[in-house]
Enzyme design. Structure first.
Site, PDB file in Angstrom:
ATOM      1  N   ASP A  34      10.200 -24.348 -16.295  1.00  0.00           N
ATOM      2  CA  ASP A  34       9.416 -24.571 -17.502  1.00  0.00           C
ATOM      3  C   ASP A  34       9.008 -23.210 -18.052  1.00  0.00           C
ATOM      4  O   ASP A  34       7.920 -22.720 -17.804  1.00  0.00           O
ATOM      5  CB  ASP A  34       8.193 -25.426 -17.184  1.00  0.00           C
ATOM      6  CG  ASP A  34       7.484 -25.862 -18.452  1.00  0.00           C
ATOM      7  OD1 ASP A  34       8.051 -25.666 -19.547  1.00  0.00           O
ATOM      8  OD2 ASP A  34       6.370 -26.379 -18.350  1.00  0.00           O
ATOM      9  N   SER A  46      21.177 -25.026 -27.048  1.00  0.00           N
ATOM     10  CA  SER A  46      20.130 -25.632 -26.248  1.00  0.00           C
ATOM     11  C   SER A  46      20.796 -26.726 -25.403  1.00  0.00           C
ATOM     12  O   SER A  46      22.009 -26.856 -25.445  1.00  0.00           O
ATOM     13  CB  SER A  46      19.094 -26.132 -27.231  1.00  0.00           C
ATOM     14  OG  SER A  46      18.409 -27.169 -26.697  1.00  0.00           O
ATOM     15  N   LEU A  47      20.044 -27.493 -24.653  1.00  0.00           N
ATOM     16  CA  LEU A  47      20.659 -28.516 -23.799  1.00  0.00           C
ATOM     17  C   LEU A  47      20.284 -29.912 -24.276  1.00  0.00           C
ATOM     18  O   LEU A  47      19.181 -30.116 -24.769  1.00  0.00           O
ATOM     19  CB  LEU A  47      20.162 -28.361 -22.366  1.00  0.00           C
ATOM     20  CG  LEU A  47      20.561 -27.103 -21.603  1.00  0.00           C
ATOM     21  CD1 LEU A  47      19.881 -27.087 -20.244  1.00  0.00           C
ATOM     22  CD2 LEU A  47      22.066 -27.050 -21.416  1.00  0.00           C
ATOM     23  N   GLU A 101      20.709 -26.884 -10.953  1.00  0.00           N
ATOM     24  CA  GLU A 101      19.706 -25.810 -10.885  1.00  0.00           C
ATOM     25  C   GLU A 101      18.361 -26.410 -11.259  1.00  0.00           C
ATOM     26  O   GLU A 101      18.311 -27.440 -11.926  1.00  0.00           O
ATOM     27  CB  GLU A 101      20.014 -24.715 -11.921  1.00  0.00           C
ATOM     28  CG  GLU A 101      21.224 -23.892 -11.610  1.00  0.00           C
ATOM     29  CD  GLU A 101      21.655 -23.034 -12.797  1.00  0.00           C
ATOM     30  OE1 GLU A 101      20.915 -22.975 -13.798  1.00  0.00           O
ATOM     31  OE2 GLU A 101      22.722 -22.438 -12.717  1.00  0.00           O
ATOM     32  N   GLU A 105      15.569 -17.408 -17.645  1.00  0.00           N
ATOM     33  CA  GLU A 105      14.307 -18.011 -18.026  1.00  0.00           C
ATOM     34  C   GLU A 105      13.168 -17.111 -17.586  1.00  0.00           C
ATOM     35  O   GLU A 105      13.129 -16.666 -16.440  1.00  0.00           O
ATOM     36  CB  GLU A 105      14.209 -19.368 -17.299  1.00  0.00           C
ATOM     37  CG  GLU A 105      13.279 -20.338 -17.914  1.00  0.00           C
ATOM     38  CD  GLU A 105      13.859 -20.999 -19.156  1.00  0.00           C
ATOM     39  OE1 GLU A 105      15.005 -20.686 -19.550  1.00  0.00           O
ATOM     40  OE2 GLU A 105      13.138 -21.827 -19.741  1.00  0.00           O
ATOM     41  N   ARG A 154      15.240 -16.668 -27.895  1.00  0.00           N
ATOM     42  CA  ARG A 154      16.271 -17.540 -28.416  1.00  0.00           C
ATOM     43  C   ARG A 154      16.132 -17.685 -29.941  1.00  0.00           C
ATOM     44  O   ARG A 154      17.094 -17.725 -30.663  1.00  0.00           O
ATOM     45  CB  ARG A 154      16.150 -18.913 -27.741  1.00  0.00           C
ATOM     46  CG  ARG A 154      17.263 -19.829 -28.104  1.00  0.00           C
ATOM     47  CD  ARG A 154      17.101 -21.152 -27.395  1.00  0.00           C
ATOM     48  NE  ARG A 154      18.034 -22.069 -28.002  1.00  0.00           N
ATOM     49  CZ  ARG A 154      17.830 -22.696 -29.130  1.00  0.00           C
ATOM     50  NH1 ARG A 154      16.705 -22.537 -29.782  1.00  0.00           N
ATOM     51  NH2 ARG A 154      18.742 -23.492 -29.629  1.00  0.00           N
ATOM     52  N   TYR A 201      20.612 -17.074 -15.215  1.00  0.00           N
ATOM     53  CA  TYR A 201      21.616 -18.109 -14.947  1.00  0.00           C
ATOM     54  C   TYR A 201      22.896 -18.001 -15.782  1.00  0.00           C
ATOM     55  O   TYR A 201      23.753 -18.861 -15.695  1.00  0.00           O
ATOM     56  CB  TYR A 201      21.012 -19.511 -15.058  1.00  0.00           C
ATOM     57  CG  TYR A 201      20.089 -19.753 -16.239  1.00  0.00           C
ATOM     58  CD1 TYR A 201      20.577 -19.726 -17.534  1.00  0.00           C
ATOM     59  CD2 TYR A 201      18.740 -20.040 -16.042  1.00  0.00           C
ATOM     60  CE1 TYR A 201      19.737 -19.954 -18.608  1.00  0.00           C
ATOM     61  CE2 TYR A 201      17.886 -20.270 -17.115  1.00  0.00           C
ATOM     62  CZ  TYR A 201      18.394 -20.226 -18.387  1.00  0.00           C
ATOM     63  OH  TYR A 201      17.575 -20.458 -19.449  1.00  0.00           O
ATOM     64  N   ASP A 255       2.362   1.714  -3.397  1.00  0.00           N
ATOM     65  CA  ASP A 255       1.400   2.231  -4.375  1.00  0.00           C
ATOM     66  C   ASP A 255       1.209   3.737  -4.223  1.00  0.00           C
ATOM     67  O   ASP A 255       1.050   4.462  -5.199  1.00  0.00           O
ATOM     68  CB  ASP A 255       0.050   1.518  -4.225  1.00  0.00           C
ATOM     69  CG  ASP A 255       0.168   0.071  -4.696  1.00  0.00           C
ATOM     70  OD1 ASP A 255       1.167  -0.241  -5.355  1.00  0.00           O
ATOM     71  OD2 ASP A 255      -0.733  -0.731  -4.376  1.00  0.00           O
ATOM     72  N   CYS A 270      -2.177 -36.290 -52.689  1.00  0.00           N
ATOM     73  CA  CYS A 270      -3.035 -36.011 -51.527  1.00  0.00           C
ATOM     74  C   CYS A 270      -2.684 -34.637 -50.959  1.00  0.00           C
ATOM     75  O   CYS A 270      -1.519 -34.313 -50.720  1.00  0.00           O
ATOM     76  CB  CYS A 270      -2.844 -37.081 -50.458  1.00  0.00           C
ATOM     77  SG  CYS A 270      -3.737 -36.717 -48.936  1.00  0.00           S
ATOM     78  N   CYS A 303      -8.512 -42.546 -47.708  1.00  0.00           N
ATOM     79  CA  CYS A 303      -7.859 -41.436 -47.010  1.00  0.00           C
ATOM     80  C   CYS A 303      -8.918 -40.406 -46.608  1.00  0.00           C
ATOM     81  O   CYS A 303      -9.703 -39.964 -47.453  1.00  0.00           O
ATOM     82  CB  CYS A 303      -6.811 -40.794 -47.910  1.00  0.00           C
ATOM     83  SG  CYS A 303      -6.167 -39.252 -47.234  1.00  0.00           S
ATOM     84  N   CYS A 353      -8.214 -37.042 -48.909  1.00  0.00           N
ATOM     85  CA  CYS A 353      -8.385 -36.964 -50.368  1.00  0.00           C
ATOM     86  C   CYS A 353      -9.233 -38.106 -50.924  1.00  0.00           C
ATOM     87  O   CYS A 353      -9.517 -38.146 -52.122  1.00  0.00           O
ATOM     88  CB  CYS A 353      -7.020 -36.972 -51.058  1.00  0.00           C
ATOM     89  SG  CYS A 353      -6.194 -38.561 -50.943  1.00  0.00           S
ATOM     90  N   LYS A 392      15.255 -26.852 -13.534  1.00  0.00           N
ATOM     91  CA  LYS A 392      14.958 -26.592 -14.945  1.00  0.00           C
ATOM     92  C   LYS A 392      13.562 -25.988 -14.981  1.00  0.00           C
ATOM     93  O   LYS A 392      12.567 -26.675 -14.793  1.00  0.00           O
ATOM     94  CB  LYS A 392      15.037 -27.869 -15.780  1.00  0.00           C
ATOM     95  CG  LYS A 392      14.860 -27.563 -17.260  1.00  0.00           C
ATOM     96  CD  LYS A 392      15.221 -28.738 -18.120  1.00  0.00           C
ATOM     97  CE  LYS A 392      15.249 -28.383 -19.582  1.00  0.00           C
ATOM     98  NZ  LYS A 392      14.172 -27.539 -20.060  1.00  0.00           N
ATOM     99  N   LYS A 394      25.359 -28.422 -14.397  1.00  0.00           N
ATOM    100  CA  LYS A 394      26.420 -27.697 -15.107  1.00  0.00           C
ATOM    101  C   LYS A 394      27.760 -27.957 -14.432  1.00  0.00           C
ATOM    102  O   LYS A 394      27.827 -27.997 -13.194  1.00  0.00           O
ATOM    103  CB  LYS A 394      26.123 -26.194 -15.077  1.00  0.00           C
ATOM    104  CG  LYS A 394      24.790 -25.854 -15.723  1.00  0.00           C
ATOM    105  CD  LYS A 394      24.398 -24.397 -15.605  1.00  0.00           C
ATOM    106  CE  LYS A 394      23.048 -24.193 -16.288  1.00  0.00           C
ATOM    107  NZ  LYS A 394      22.483 -22.863 -16.104  1.00  0.00           N
ATOM    108  N   ALA A 415       0.846  -1.202   0.000  1.00  0.00           N
ATOM    109  CA  ALA A 415       0.000   0.000   0.000  1.00  0.00           C
ATOM    110  C   ALA A 415       0.879   1.248   0.000  1.00  0.00           C
ATOM    111  O   ALA A 415       0.622   2.212  -0.735  1.00  0.00           O
ATOM    112  CB  ALA A 415      -0.909  -0.014   1.214  1.00  0.00           C
ATOM    113  N   CYS A 462      -1.628 -43.299 -47.236  1.00  0.00           N
ATOM    114  CA  CYS A 462      -2.452 -42.863 -48.360  1.00  0.00           C
ATOM    115  C   CYS A 462      -1.572 -43.007 -49.602  1.00  0.00           C
ATOM    116  O   CYS A 462      -0.450 -42.510 -49.639  1.00  0.00           O
ATOM    117  CB  CYS A 462      -2.863 -41.410 -48.161  1.00  0.00           C
ATOM    118  SG  CYS A 462      -3.549 -40.700 -49.657  1.00  0.00           S
ATOM    119  N   LYS A 514      15.667 -34.689 -17.024  1.00  0.00           N
ATOM    120  CA  LYS A 514      14.229 -34.450 -16.946  1.00  0.00           C
ATOM    121  C   LYS A 514      13.552 -35.435 -15.994  1.00  0.00           C
ATOM    122  O   LYS A 514      13.941 -36.604 -15.935  1.00  0.00           O
ATOM    123  CB  LYS A 514      13.608 -34.617 -18.341  1.00  0.00           C
ATOM    124  CG  LYS A 514      14.116 -33.629 -19.369  1.00  0.00           C
ATOM    125  CD  LYS A 514      13.132 -32.472 -19.525  1.00  0.00           C
ATOM    126  CE  LYS A 514      13.483 -31.583 -20.669  1.00  0.00           C
ATOM    127  NZ  LYS A 514      12.918 -31.979 -21.924  1.00  0.00           N
TER     128      LYS A 514
END
Ligand code: IVH
Length: 706
Positions: free
Chosen positions: A118, A83-84, A114, A179, A137, A227, A38, A435, A412, A415, A116, A294, A35, A430, A318
């Protein structure tokens, strides 16, 4: 209030607010109430309104800028973004340790683990300590300019702290990586109000930083953890020698670091950490999908280097696949790029591993039969990492009797063409070469990021191009004219011109990406790279234009506008590849029987050669690596040579350093990584000793370059 007072008061309020924001959003401290904050912000906003001449871009009131008018500018990264690699088991992690240990024999390895997160990887650039640019990236080389939206993230400081007795004005250009992500709670809130909810926190973060209107981004409560850091010039800020010190430096600079990092002496300790977080991940306010491990020592990191895609010194471990249950509402057939039919279960939307899943693959007819999957069944679904969710098991006890068996159609669904299933194969296809679905998916594959990477050719456009018969195959893209495109739905002058420019720009690309783009069965991006490495095309050095940089990117203006590359034409590819016998292809490490056969067949089919010649006529150029400059074993390392080496001439030593990505300078300084010393070294040897620069002999040097 007069001008002088107002100026002073504005300064004071700004500094107080900056400190409050920093304590609250970076250090997680809240000694003073929101407060009160603000109220101060309100006073500052009003004063700035009255005295607009004192508004500065780093004022806490200025985080939300005005909406962007068009699409995002592409910006070349200062250094390519990697990338990893992933691992999914303790064994795989131990294999990784074994592999990297071999690169630094006899050296004790330490690790930092560390979380990971998302989210989405971003690079931020600070110029003289001030927030300057935020770039996604992208494809690793070019990212998108998301400066506007990222500026609204409260944990992103607009100004760094002064460290090491330096003034901000003395700071070099600093690039930091991290991230951007969204808490579980924010995601829930946004999804509750959204017409189409985000499937996972990563998509939500990506969608938000790509908002043209920063006011929307500001409302969505993104957060950021940092990081990595890299300096583009010699810096008076000491380079950290370990990753742990990097994290500490980031914190000192005022950048928020996830507190869950941990130092490990052994890989067993990392395995323990993984077990702990597998159990505790749900208690976190945001989603994590594993740990990133790492190597702690930066010297070790440099010695280990990187592959084309990822650093060898870091890996993502993962969490195992997560499962959930749902009900199959329907089964649909998808027709893929090779005509393969894949049955897909349409599910009652359900949460798995932090994502909403509403479709899961059933793989093929045999699998449906084996698992006895029926429409209406309650099933267990599973999702691991970026892998497409799959149906693993039917809960037959929950059947009501109303479930319906599924049969693959005889025609199919796209088509109406005939469906065939060759003897001994599990996949039905198919058989209609024309197609629509096949053409469309081939084209989508062709323009995708890992292939020709052409912007502005989404599903809607490719659909129209084929439908309006403007193109018959992907090679025809290069013959498209302004008049062809302007007639398409939603195409105006600018959009047409942009697309024509993107197509023109795509005419020169790495050989491996061209091979991948062809969509040869079993040839993914990795196989394409292996194959490209085994071809020796006749290449010429040509000059190409560098991507146009935006004016305000003063950082990059010193770069030359053109660069030289080695490029070959399609004819040279045809000649070379046709010389490869099936046996030779089979002998290549990483290419198995089935793959070799598919490649051989493709390049010896007259129809495909006709297709390739269209690319020749369109003047497509394939860039190839200069083989003499391949390794990156000494990447970013600086050497000084002194004395007489036992076997190598000085020039040969210099050449070896260059070929392996390092550089040689004449004087020793604290920026020198190694002094390569022979007999009767000069004063450089003494300087190196004084500065503590590592001194190596020829044998050790040859060991480093293998
Ligand atoms: S280091 C070489 N550390 O994971 C790229 N990445 O799968 C540097 N990620 O693109 C990555 N948490 O978006 C690193 N603690 C962490 C991370 C992390 C999440 C993401 C990042 C990266 C992706 C690779």
């Amino acid at each position: 209030m007069d001008k002088t007072d107002a100026k002073q008061r504005i300064e004071k309020l700004k500094n107080w607010l900056k400190k409050w924001n920093y304590d609250y959003f970076v250090l997680d401290k809240n000694d003073v109430s929101e407060a009160a904050r603000d109220q101060i912000k309100k006073e500052l906003t009003e004063l700035e309104k009255e005295f607009p001449q004192f508004v500065t871009p780093d004022s806490p009131t200025q985080r939300v800028g005005s909406a962007l008018s068009g699409k995002f500018a592409k910006i070349r990264h200062l250094t390519p973004k990697q990338s990893l690699s992933d691992v999914f088991s303790d064994e795989e992690l131990k294999d990784w340790e074994e592999r990297i240990q071999k690169l630094v024999p006899g050296e004790k390895l330490n690790y930092i683990s560390e979380h990971k997160l998302d989210g989405l990887n971003l690079s931020l650039i600070y110029q003289k300590g001030k927030y300057y640019k935020a770039i996604t990236r992208g494809d690793g080389v070019y990212g998108e300019d998301v400066t506007h939206a990222v500026k609204t993230i409260k944990s992103v400081p607009l100004e760094l702290n002064e460290v090491n007795g330096l003034k901000l004005s003395d700071y070099p250009v600093i690039e930091v990586g991290g991230e951007v992500f969204m808490s579980k709670e924010s995601l829930k809130k946004i999804n509750a109000e959204a017409a189409t909810p985000f499937a996972n926190p990563r998509n939500a973060a990506a969608g938000t930083v790509r908002q043209l209107d920063p006011a929307i981004a500001a409302k969505r409560n993104l957060e950021m953890y940092f990081y990595s850091i890299s300096f583009t010039e010699n810096s008076k800020i000491p380079h950290p020698g370990t990753h742990q010190k990097t994290l500490e430096l980031l914190k000192e600079l005022g950048l928020r670091v996830d507190k869950h990092y941990k130092h490990h002496d052994t890989i067993d300790s990392v395995l323990q950490e993984m077990k702990t977080w597998e159990k505790r991940r749900d208690s976190l306010p945001h989603e994590i999908d594993g740990l990133v491990i790492k190597v702690d020592s930066i010297r070790h990191q440099n010695l280990m280097g990187s592959t084309a895609k990822s650093p060898r010194w870091a890996i993502a471990y993962k969490f195992p696949a997560e499962q959930s249950t749902s009900q199959i509402l329907d089964i649909e057939i998808q027709v893929g790029r090779t005509g393969a039919l894949t049955p897909v279960a349409i599910l009652k939307p359900t949460q798995v591993a932090g994502s909403t899943v509403s479709r899961a693959t059933l793989h093929n007819e045999d699998e449906i039969e084996r698992k006895d999957v029926r429409m209406g069944d309650t099933v267990i679904i599973q999702k691991a990492g970026d892998i497409i969710p799959e149906v693993v098991e039917v809960l037959k006890d929950l059947r009501t009797g109303k479930e319906k068996k599924f049969h693959l159609p005889h025609q199919c669904p796209v088509c109406g063409g005939q469906i065939i299933r060759p003897e001994g194969e599990v996949v039905s296809r198919c058989a209609n070469k024309d197609c629509f679905a096949i053409h469309q998916h081939q084209l989508e594959h062709f323009v995708s990021r890992k292939a020709f990477n052409i912007d502005g050719l989404g599903e809607k456009v490719t659909e129209q191009l084929i439908h309006e018969k403007l193109i018959e195959d992907a090679a025809d893209l290069f013959t498209l004219k302004y008049e062809d495109l302007i007639q398409l739905e939603f195409f105006k002058d600018k959009k047409t011109q942009n697309l024509l420019d993107s197509i023109e720009k795509a005419k020169i690309l790495p050989l491996s990406r061209f091979i991948y783009a062809l969509g040869i069965r079993y040839v993914g991006d990795e196989t394409a790279e292996i194959l490209a490495e085994h071809l020796t095309l006749t290449a010429k050095e040509i000059e190409v234009k560098e991507e146009q940089k935006r004016d305000q990117m003063s950082l990059f203006t010193e770069e030359s506008k053109t660069k030289k590359v080695n490029a070959a034409d399609i004819e040279s590819l045809i000649d070379n590849i046709q010389k490869l016998t099936l046996e030779t292809l089979n002998d290549i490490d990483g290419i198995g029987d089935k793959v070799a056969e598919s490649i051989h067949e493709w390049f010896n089919d007259a129809k495909n050669i006709h297709y390739l010649k269209k690319f020749q006529r369109a003047d497509i150029k394939l860039t190839v690596e200069d083989r003499s400059e391949k390794s990156d074993k000494l990447k970013d390392l600086t050497f000084v040579i002194t004395g007489t080496l036992p076997t190598l001439s000085r020039d040969k030593a210099k050449e070896l350093i260059k070929q392996n990505g390092g550089k040689t300078t004449s004087a020793v300084s604290k920026n020198t990584d190694y002094v390569l010393a022979g007999t009767e070294p000069g004063s450089k040897y003494d300087t190196a000793e004084k500065l503590g620069v590592k001194i190596i002999d020829e044998k050790a040097f040859l060991g480093m370059v293998g």
